[in-house]
Scaffold this motif. Structure first.
Motif, PDB file in Angstrom:
ATOM      1  N   MET A   1      -1.754  10.300   8.454  1.00 31.19           N
ATOM      2  CA  MET A   1      -3.030  10.256   9.179  1.00 31.19           C
ATOM      3  C   MET A   1      -3.367   8.855   9.677  1.00 31.19           C
ATOM      4  SD  MET A   1      -6.812  11.421   7.854  1.00 31.19           S
ATOM      5  CE  MET A   1      -6.296  13.113   7.623  1.00 31.19           C
ATOM      6  N   ILE A   2      -2.987   7.816   8.929  1.00 34.78           N
ATOM      7  CA  ILE A   2      -3.210   6.426   9.338  1.00 34.78           C
ATOM      8  C   ILE A   2      -1.854   5.771   9.553  1.00 34.78           C
ATOM      9  CG2 ILE A   2      -4.255   4.216   8.765  1.00 34.78           C
ATOM     10  CD1 ILE A   2      -6.274   6.491   9.070  1.00 34.78           C
ATOM     11  N   THR A   3      -1.632   5.259  10.755  1.00 38.18           N
ATOM     12  CA  THR A   3      -0.398   4.537  11.041  1.00 38.18           C
ATOM     13  C   THR A   3      -0.762   3.101  11.408  1.00 38.18           C
ATOM     14  OG1 THR A   3      -0.404   5.143  13.391  1.00 38.18           O
ATOM     15  CG2 THR A   3       0.723   6.627  11.856  1.00 38.18           C
ATOM     16  N   THR A   4       0.190   2.199  11.226  1.00 41.30           N
ATOM     17  CA  THR A   4      -0.104   0.798  11.508  1.00 41.30           C
ATOM     18  C   THR A   4       1.147   0.071  11.959  1.00 41.30           C
ATOM     19  OG1 THR A   4      -1.039  -1.250  10.583  1.00 41.30           O
ATOM     20  CG2 THR A   4       0.252   0.136   9.081  1.00 41.30           C
ATOM     21  N   ASP A   5       0.956  -0.920  12.817  1.00 41.69           N
ATOM     22  CA  ASP A   5       2.051  -1.795  13.224  1.00 41.69           C
ATOM     23  C   ASP A   5       1.468  -3.132  13.647  1.00 41.69           C
ATOM     24  OD1 ASP A   5       0.868  -0.993  15.589  1.00 41.69           O
ATOM     25  OD2 ASP A   5       2.681  -0.202  16.495  1.00 41.69           O
ATOM     26  N   LEU A   6       2.339  -4.126  13.761  1.00 43.69           N
ATOM     27  CA  LEU A   6       1.941  -5.477  14.148  1.00 43.69           C
ATOM     28  C   LEU A   6       2.480  -5.754  15.537  1.00 43.69           C
ATOM     29  CD1 LEU A   6       0.481  -8.027  12.983  1.00 43.69           C
ATOM     30  CD2 LEU A   6       2.758  -8.865  12.361  1.00 43.69           C
ATOM     31  N   VAL A   7       1.586  -6.017  16.485  1.00 46.42           N
ATOM     32  CA  VAL A   7       1.966  -6.240  17.879  1.00 46.42           C
ATOM     33  C   VAL A   7       1.255  -7.496  18.369  1.00 46.42           C
ATOM     34  CG1 VAL A   7       2.021  -5.282  20.206  1.00 46.42           C
ATOM     35  CG2 VAL A   7       2.188  -3.743  18.237  1.00 46.42           C
ATOM     36  N   ASP A   8       2.025  -8.468  18.853  1.00 46.97           N
ATOM     37  CA  ASP A   8       1.444  -9.708  19.388  1.00 46.97           C
ATOM     38  C   ASP A   8       0.480 -10.355  18.392  1.00 46.97           C
ATOM     39  OD1 ASP A   8       2.844  -9.316  21.767  1.00 46.97           O
ATOM     40  OD2 ASP A   8       1.214  -8.176  22.668  1.00 46.97           O
ATOM     41  N   ASP A   9       0.858 -10.375  17.122  1.00 52.62           N
ATOM     42  CA  ASP A   9       0.066 -10.988  16.053  1.00 52.62           C
ATOM     43  C   ASP A   9      -1.260 -10.269  15.795  1.00 52.62           C
ATOM     44  OD1 ASP A   9       1.963 -13.014  15.554  1.00 52.62           O
ATOM     45  OD2 ASP A   9       1.164 -14.198  17.218  1.00 52.62           O
ATOM     46  N   VAL A  10      -1.382  -9.054  16.284  1.00 52.01           N
ATOM     47  CA  VAL A  10      -2.567  -8.229  16.031  1.00 52.01           C
ATOM     48  C   VAL A  10      -2.129  -7.017  15.212  1.00 52.01           C
ATOM     49  CG1 VAL A  10      -4.399  -6.833  17.059  1.00 52.01           C
ATOM     50  CG2 VAL A  10      -3.693  -8.987  18.157  1.00 52.01           C
ATOM     51  N   ARG A  11      -2.830  -6.744  14.122  1.00 52.73           N
ATOM     52  CA  ARG A  11      -2.544  -5.572  13.308  1.00 52.73           C
ATOM     53  C   ARG A  11      -3.241  -4.367  13.935  1.00 52.73           C
ATOM     54  NH1 ARG A  11       1.181  -3.511  10.471  1.00 52.73           N
ATOM     55  NH2 ARG A  11       1.492  -5.595   9.556  1.00 52.73           N
ATOM     56  N   ARG A  12      -2.458  -3.418  14.398  1.00 55.50           N
ATOM     57  CA  ARG A  12      -2.989  -2.219  15.040  1.00 55.50           C
ATOM     58  C   ARG A  12      -3.025  -1.080  14.024  1.00 55.50           C
ATOM     59  NH1 ARG A  12      -0.046  -0.492  20.450  1.00 55.50           N
ATOM     60  NH2 ARG A  12       1.673  -0.211  18.976  1.00 55.50           N
ATOM     61  N   VAL A  13      -4.206  -0.513  13.821  1.00 55.76           N
ATOM     62  CA  VAL A  13      -4.407   0.575  12.866  1.00 55.76           C
ATOM     63  C   VAL A  13      -4.875   1.793  13.656  1.00 55.76           C
ATOM     64  CG1 VAL A  13      -5.687   1.357  10.848  1.00 55.76           C
ATOM     65  CG2 VAL A  13      -5.018  -1.057  11.044  1.00 55.76           C
ATOM     66  N   THR A  14      -4.100   2.867  13.549  1.00 52.20           N
ATOM     67  CA  THR A  14      -4.392   4.061  14.341  1.00 52.20           C
ATOM     68  C   THR A  14      -4.759   5.231  13.439  1.00 52.20           C
ATOM     69  OG1 THR A  14      -2.794   3.345  16.018  1.00 52.20           O
ATOM     70  CG2 THR A  14      -3.486   5.652  16.087  1.00 52.20           C
ATOM     71  N   ILE A  15      -5.914   5.825  13.707  1.00 50.00           N
ATOM     72  CA  ILE A  15      -6.272   7.088  13.070  1.00 50.00           C
ATOM     73  C   ILE A  15      -5.542   8.177  13.845  1.00 50.00           C
ATOM     74  CG2 ILE A  15      -8.156   8.585  12.311  1.00 50.00           C
ATOM     75  CD1 ILE A  15     -10.037   6.152  12.670  1.00 50.00           C
ATOM     76  N   ASP A  16      -4.521   8.739  13.228  1.00 53.79           N
ATOM     77  CA  ASP A  16      -3.536   9.535  13.973  1.00 53.79           C
ATOM     78  C   ASP A  16      -3.606  11.009  13.569  1.00 53.79           C
ATOM     79  OD1 ASP A  16      -1.487  10.315  15.562  1.00 53.79           O
ATOM     80  OD2 ASP A  16       0.090   9.219  14.507  1.00 53.79           O
ATOM     81  N   ARG A  17      -4.640  11.643  14.050  1.00 55.03           N
ATOM     82  CA  ARG A  17      -4.832  13.061  13.806  1.00 55.03           C
ATOM     83  C   ARG A  17      -5.472  13.692  15.048  1.00 55.03           C
ATOM     84  NH1 ARG A  17      -8.596  16.002   9.332  1.00 55.03           N
ATOM     85  NH2 ARG A  17      -7.254  17.784   8.886  1.00 55.03           N
ATOM     86  N   PRO A  18      -4.802  13.583  16.166  1.00 60.49           N
ATOM     87  CA  PRO A  18      -5.427  13.971  17.435  1.00 60.49           C
ATOM     88  C   PRO A  18      -5.801  15.445  17.516  1.00 60.49           C
ATOM     89  CG  PRO A  18      -3.081  13.546  17.723  1.00 60.49           C
ATOM     90  CD  PRO A  18      -3.440  13.052  16.359  1.00 60.49           C
ATOM     91  N   GLU A  19      -5.079  16.301  16.769  1.00 60.03           N
ATOM     92  CA  GLU A  19      -5.389  17.733  16.817  1.00 60.03           C
ATOM     93  C   GLU A  19      -6.757  18.041  16.220  1.00 60.03           C
ATOM     94  OE1 GLU A  19      -3.589  16.999  12.796  1.00 60.03           O
ATOM     95  OE2 GLU A  19      -3.246  16.305  14.866  1.00 60.03           O
ATOM     96  N   ARG A  20      -7.314  17.110  15.432  1.00 57.90           N
ATOM     97  CA  ARG A  20      -8.651  17.259  14.855  1.00 57.90           C
ATOM     98  C   ARG A  20      -9.584  16.158  15.373  1.00 57.90           C
ATOM     99  NH1 ARG A  20     -10.751  21.433  12.465  1.00 57.90           N
ATOM    100  NH2 ARG A  20     -11.767  20.185  10.834  1.00 57.90           N
TER     101      ARG A  20
END
Length: 228
Positions: A1-20
């Motif tokens: 449900m929560i995914t994360t990655d580091l892009v251009d020194d910014v921590r990106r946190v995604t709430i990943d449940r688009p169907e809801r």
């Protein structure tokens, strides 16, 4: 449900449940809190997958909660919101699409709320017999002032990005909130953390001023001649 990655020194946190529409369960709230607490960047972006930022609480889970379970669910959301506000990193809510109920409350806990033209905002709880309990009744009047907070929370109405900007609910409307995050990330991380702590301080004014002076002195002590 929560995914994360580091892009251009910014921590990106995604709430990943688009169907809801990225509605959060208890497990999702805990995962979001842990991800923010463990973030290893001076700037953290919270965003939603798909066409919504976050629809708030998963009402399928809420419907099955008893009195004690509901209180614990609210406390979970509050702990997550506090973690967002208390982390040293600057937390930016990148709002593209609907932010409703608990989703708006989590955005309120962020340091910055940046919207796209498609963003919309609402606290619809009163329309079905509830209200925002993830710290929303505390943060909404602090951000908007009591009058605007009462209007939004008691009416249950939805406002678009332009009205949200006029109300002070968001600080900018841009096509891509990521550009704001990467711009902030170019600044000194120690200065960012110190500034956030000072702006978040709610102690009496004299104590705030003393802490401000101490924090400024700490930053000066870090400077090397080539930084001047």
């Amino acid at each position: 449900m929560i995914t994360t990655d580091l892009v251009d020194d910014v921590r990106r946190v995604t709430i990943d449940r688009p169907e809801r529409r990225n509605a959060l369960t208890s497990a999702g709230l805990d995962a979001l809190r842990r991800t923010v607490e463990e973030a290893d960047a001076s700037v953290i972006v919270i965003r939603g997958a798909g066409s919504a930022f976050c629809a708030g609480a998963d009402l399928d889970e809420v419907a099955d909660l008893g009195r004690e379970g509901a209180a614990e669910f609210a406390r979970r959301g509050q702990r997550t919101a506090r973690a967002i506000g208390e982390t040293d990193g600057v937390v930016l809510a990148a709002i593209d699409g609907p932010a409703r109920g608990g989703g708006l409350e989590l955005a309120l806990a962020c340091d910055l709320r940046v919207a796209t033209p498609e963003a919309t905002f609402g606290e619809p709880g009163v329309t079905f017999g509830l209200f925002g309990a993830w710290g929303g009744t505390v943060r909404l009047p602090r951000v908007l002032g009591e009058g605007a907070a009462m209007d939004l929370a008691l009416s249950g109405r939805v406002v678009d990005a332009e009205e949200a900007l006029r109300m002070g609910l968001v600080s900018r409307i841009v096509d891509d909130p990521w550009t704001v995050a990467t711009g902030i990330a170019r600044n000194d991380p120690y200065a960012l953390a110190a500034t956030k702590r000072r702006l978040r301080d709610d102690r009496p004014v004299a104590e705030q001023e003393e802490r401000e002076a101490e924090a400024f002195a700490e930053l000066i002590a870090r400077y090397e001649p080539e930084d001047r």
